[in-house]
Design a protein around this motif. Structure first.
Motif, PDB file in Angstrom:
ATOM      1  N   ALA A   1       0.834  -1.206   0.000  1.00  0.00           N
ATOM      2  CA  ALA A   1       0.000   0.000   0.000  1.00  0.00           C
ATOM      3  C   ALA A   1       0.868   1.255   0.000  1.00  0.00           C
ATOM      4  O   ALA A   1       0.594   2.220  -0.730  1.00  0.00           O
ATOM      5  CB  ALA A   1      -0.928  -0.016   1.221  1.00  0.00           C
ATOM      6  N   VAL A   2       1.943   1.225   0.803  1.00  0.00           N
ATOM      7  CA  VAL A   2       2.852   2.382   0.862  1.00  0.00           C
ATOM      8  C   VAL A   2       3.522   2.581  -0.491  1.00  0.00           C
ATOM      9  O   VAL A   2       3.602   3.705  -1.026  1.00  0.00           O
ATOM     10  CB  VAL A   2       3.906   2.176   1.975  1.00  0.00           C
ATOM     11  N   ALA A   3       3.997   1.468  -1.080  1.00  0.00           N
ATOM     12  CA  ALA A   3       4.661   1.561  -2.386  1.00  0.00           C
ATOM     13  C   ALA A   3       3.695   2.109  -3.432  1.00  0.00           C
ATOM     14  O   ALA A   3       4.062   2.937  -4.270  1.00  0.00           O
ATOM     15  CB  ALA A   3       5.187   0.193  -2.798  1.00  0.00           C
ATOM     16  N   GLY A   4       2.453   1.642  -3.383  1.00  0.00           N
ATOM     17  CA  GLY A   4       1.441   2.107  -4.328  1.00  0.00           C
ATOM     18  C   GLY A   4       1.189   3.598  -4.175  1.00  0.00           C
ATOM     19  O   GLY A   4       1.051   4.327  -5.158  1.00  0.00           O
ATOM     20  N   ALA A   5       1.134   4.036  -2.919  1.00  0.00           N
ATOM     21  CA  ALA A   5       0.862   5.452  -2.671  1.00  0.00           C
ATOM     22  C   ALA A   5       2.049   6.321  -3.074  1.00  0.00           C
ATOM     23  O   ALA A   5       1.876   7.450  -3.551  1.00  0.00           O
ATOM     24  CB  ALA A   5       0.534   5.653  -1.194  1.00  0.00           C
ATOM     25  N   ALA A   6       3.258   5.787  -2.882  1.00  0.00           N
ATOM     26  CA  ALA A   6       4.454   6.577  -3.178  1.00  0.00           C
ATOM     27  C   ALA A   6       4.868   6.509  -4.640  1.00  0.00           C
ATOM     28  O   ALA A   6       5.700   7.301  -5.093  1.00  0.00           O
ATOM     29  CB  ALA A   6       5.618   6.096  -2.290  1.00  0.00           C
ATOM     30  N   ALA A   7       4.293   5.583  -5.386  1.00  0.00           N
ATOM     31  CA  ALA A   7       4.719   5.371  -6.774  1.00  0.00           C
ATOM     32  C   ALA A   7       4.644   6.631  -7.631  1.00  0.00           C
ATOM     33  O   ALA A   7       5.575   6.917  -8.401  1.00  0.00           O
ATOM     34  CB  ALA A   7       3.892   4.246  -7.390  1.00  0.00           C
ATOM     35  N   PRO A   8       3.550   7.418  -7.538  1.00  0.00           N
ATOM     36  CA  PRO A   8       3.487   8.619  -8.386  1.00  0.00           C
ATOM     37  C   PRO A   8       4.645   9.587  -8.149  1.00  0.00           C
ATOM     38  O   PRO A   8       5.057  10.283  -9.076  1.00  0.00           O
ATOM     39  CB  PRO A   8       2.151   9.264  -7.975  1.00  0.00           C
ATOM     40  N   GLN A   9       5.177   9.612  -6.917  1.00  0.00           N
ATOM     41  CA  GLN A   9       6.310  10.507  -6.639  1.00  0.00           C
ATOM     42  C   GLN A   9       7.638   9.858  -7.047  1.00  0.00           C
ATOM     43  O   GLN A   9       8.506  10.496  -7.644  1.00  0.00           O
ATOM     44  CB  GLN A   9       6.371  10.853  -5.146  1.00  0.00           C
ATOM     45  N   LEU A  10       7.797   8.572  -6.691  1.00  0.00           N
ATOM     46  CA  LEU A  10       9.073   7.899  -6.944  1.00  0.00           C
ATOM     47  C   LEU A  10       9.274   7.554  -8.423  1.00  0.00           C
ATOM     48  O   LEU A  10      10.392   7.533  -8.926  1.00  0.00           O
ATOM     49  CB  LEU A  10       9.147   6.602  -6.115  1.00  0.00           C
ATOM     50  N   ASP A  11       8.184   7.263  -9.109  1.00  0.00           N
ATOM     51  CA  ASP A  11       8.288   6.796 -10.495  1.00  0.00           C
ATOM     52  C   ASP A  11       7.188   7.467 -11.317  1.00  0.00           C
ATOM     53  O   ASP A  11       6.251   6.820 -11.790  1.00  0.00           O
ATOM     54  CB  ASP A  11       8.138   5.256 -10.491  1.00  0.00           C
TER      55      ASP A  11
END
Lengths: 83, 481
Positions: free
Chosen positions: B137-147
């Motif tokens: 869930a964290v990776a999904g939420a952070a994906a727009p910023q990280l990638d």
């Protein structure tokens, strides 16, 4: 009377010989399967032997039909000269 | 071609077993016929009138009796030969049944072993489930910023596709084990599994990939990309003249023609009529693969793939159904469904659907790069599945395709070993077009038998063709014209 009856029996046996030859042809047709292996080759060999056996059985029926026909001929001769 | 591996079809194991069963029945029938001949001979020999003639001519009567006895009950007589044929027929039949049963038992044993291994892995992962779900869930939420441009995710996907494609057999077993993993993970909280499967309309624990896909699809209430309404609005393009198919290989070109890369709108299927000189019509329906992860209005998206694998009727299925109605396809006219990837899933799903078959006479299905091994396509529908062994997508059914007379599977390895993007390239339609050309040239008996049934769909003297593109949009979703 006995001659006609025996000749009819010979005819029945001759018909059965033809039916047996038809069976031999059907047995031989079973070798047309698509199965390919060593076992399949052995199976085909076995089928060929069986078909030959059926043909020999048909020949023995021919011989029986001929024997009956000969017997019928003798009976017809005997009854022809009998008073 | 030497690099094609062909399974099933007219030259497959099942067809040979069918042959064996037929041979066994034939031998038993022949044996029975000879025994009936023997009974008839016994009746002739036992005839009292014939016996009475022995008094008139004993010598010829004895000769006839002896010949009859030899022909009936002698070692070479019909009785003995008939009994041997019966015995051989029974033995061959037993071998055929034993082989078929062993095959089925082995297939089920492998499936159960995969599920058991999955349950072990799932049980081991169960204590970490909250951590894994939270991290995702964290990776999904952070994906727009990280990638932000999705490049990293795309690269990771390519690598995953390549690894899965390179180890295709392992991939198939891993996929087969996934329902077991889910069962193991949710084992400690049985109620959650039962509730989830209840919402998905399947049983608990999931026993196969279709049930697993139903569970995933049920997550659509929370994940919009997994939501498929199942209903569509279709827009029919102009009817235009077409060149009838000249061979099987051109089917993949037809599928290419439905893709946005070839200028077709998103969600387009093509319906093509081939009209013979006698006026009889046959239909070729080309269905594209997945075109987007999150389609919005486009039925050919991730949701369509997941729900399609679950054996459900999706918006993509509805697009094909309505396109065929719009084109005027009538029952009794042969239909060939051809699809790539998701398009193949849709084709197999429709061919498996009795309600669809009651409206249209599906005689042939061609799939390229599609996981369709679990679809219950009836025997009378002739299936040709072309799969690259380094393409992971056809492995996602977690099982080999059935080996039966009406289902041919052709496999080929497309990419060289250690290719960095093998899985991606191996799934593309371009590579499948090359393979289809090789299949077209194949002299394998199974392929030849499948091709022989294509005549109504192919060009021939006096034949004409016309085609229409039909675009499907999920209902209620606005799509640009």
């Amino acid at each position: 009377m006995g001659g006609e009856h025996t000749r009819a029996a010979a005819h029945r046996v001759a018909v059965l010989a033809e039916e047996t030859r038809a069976v031999a042809a059907r047995v031989a047709s079973a070798s047309g399967i698509r199965w390919r292996s060593t076992a399949a080759d052995a199976f085909r060999g076995r089928l060929a032997e069986q078909a030959a056996d059926v043909r020999r059985a048909a020949e023995s029926l021919d011989a029986a039909a001929e024997a009956l026909a000969r017997h019928a001929w003798v009976l017809e001769q005997v009854f022809a000269v009998a008073p | 071609m030497s690099d094609l591996v062909v399974r099933g079809g007219a030259g497959g194991t099942a067809a040979r077993l069918d042959d064996l069963a037929a041979a066994a029945a034939l031998l038993r029938s022949c044996g029975g016929d000879l025994l009936r001949v023997g009974a008839a001979l016994l009746a002739v020999g036992a005839d009292p009138l014939l016996q009475a003639t022995t008094l008139v001519s004993p010598l010829t009567a004895l000769a006839a009796d002896g010949a009859l006895a030899a022909a009936t009950v002698g070692p070479r007589g019909v009785g003995a030969v008939g009994a041997r044929l019966m015995a051989l027929g029974c033995a061959v039949g037993a071998v055929e049944r034993l082989y078929a049963a062993t095959d089925a038992v082995c297939t089920e044993a492998v499936h159960q072993a995969d599920l058991a291994a999955g349950r072990v892995v799932g049980t081991a992962l169960a204590p970490f489930t909250p951590v894994l779900v939270g991290s995702a869930a964290v990776a999904g939420a952070a994906a727009p910023q990280l990638d932000p441009d999705g490049r990293l995710a795309g690269r990771a996907g390519d690598i995953a596709m390549s690894v899965m494609g390179r180890y295709g057999d392992v991939t198939e077993h891993v996929v087969d084990a996934l329902p077991g993993v889910v069962t193991g993970v949710l084992g400690p909280s049985l109620g959650a599994g039962v509730a989830w499967s209840g919402a998905a309309g399947t049983r608990w624990p999931p026993g196969d990939i279709a049930a697993g896909a139903r569970l995933v699809g049920a997550a659509g209430f929370a994940v919009p990309a997994l939501r498929d309404g199942g209903s569509v609005r279709v827009t029919m393009g102009p009817v235009r003249p077409a060149v009838p198919l000249r061979g099987m290989a051109e089917l993949t070109e037809r599928i290419v023609g439905c893709t946005p890369a070839a200028g077709a709108g998103p969600g387009t299927v093509r319906v093509e009529a081939v009209v013979g000189a006698d006026g009889r019509r046959a239909w070729v329906v080309s269905i594209p693969g997945m075109q987007t992860m999150s389609g919005g209005g486009n039925p050919f998206d991730l949701a369509g793939s997941v729900h399609g694998m679950a054996g459900e009727q999706t918006a993509a299925h509805a697009t094909v159904l309505q396109a065929m109605h719009a084109a005027g396809v009538r029952h009794g006219e042969p239909v060939l469904l051809a699809g790539h990837s998701l398009g193949g899933i849709v084709a197999a799903g429709l061919a498996s659907d009795a309600r669809f078959r009651s409206q249209f006479d599906v005689t042939h299905v061609l799939t390229v790069g599609s996981p369709i091994g679990g679809f219950p396509i009836p025997d009378r529908v002739q299936v040709l599945a072309i799969e690259h062994s380094d393409d992971p997508v056809p492995r996602l059914d977690g099982r080999p395709n059935p080996d039966r007379p009406g289902w041919v599977t052709v496999q080929r390895t497309l990419t060289p070993p250690a290719s960095a993007v093998s899985g991606v390239v191996a799934h593309e339609l371009g590579g499948y077009s090359q393979t289809a050309a090789l299949v077209e040239a194949s002299r394998h008996p199974s392929v030849e038998a499948w091709r022989a049934g294509l005549t109504p769909f192919l060009d021939r003297p006096g034949a004409t063709a016309w085609a229409v593109d039909v675009r499907g949009e999920r209902s209620g979703v606005a799509v640009a014209p």
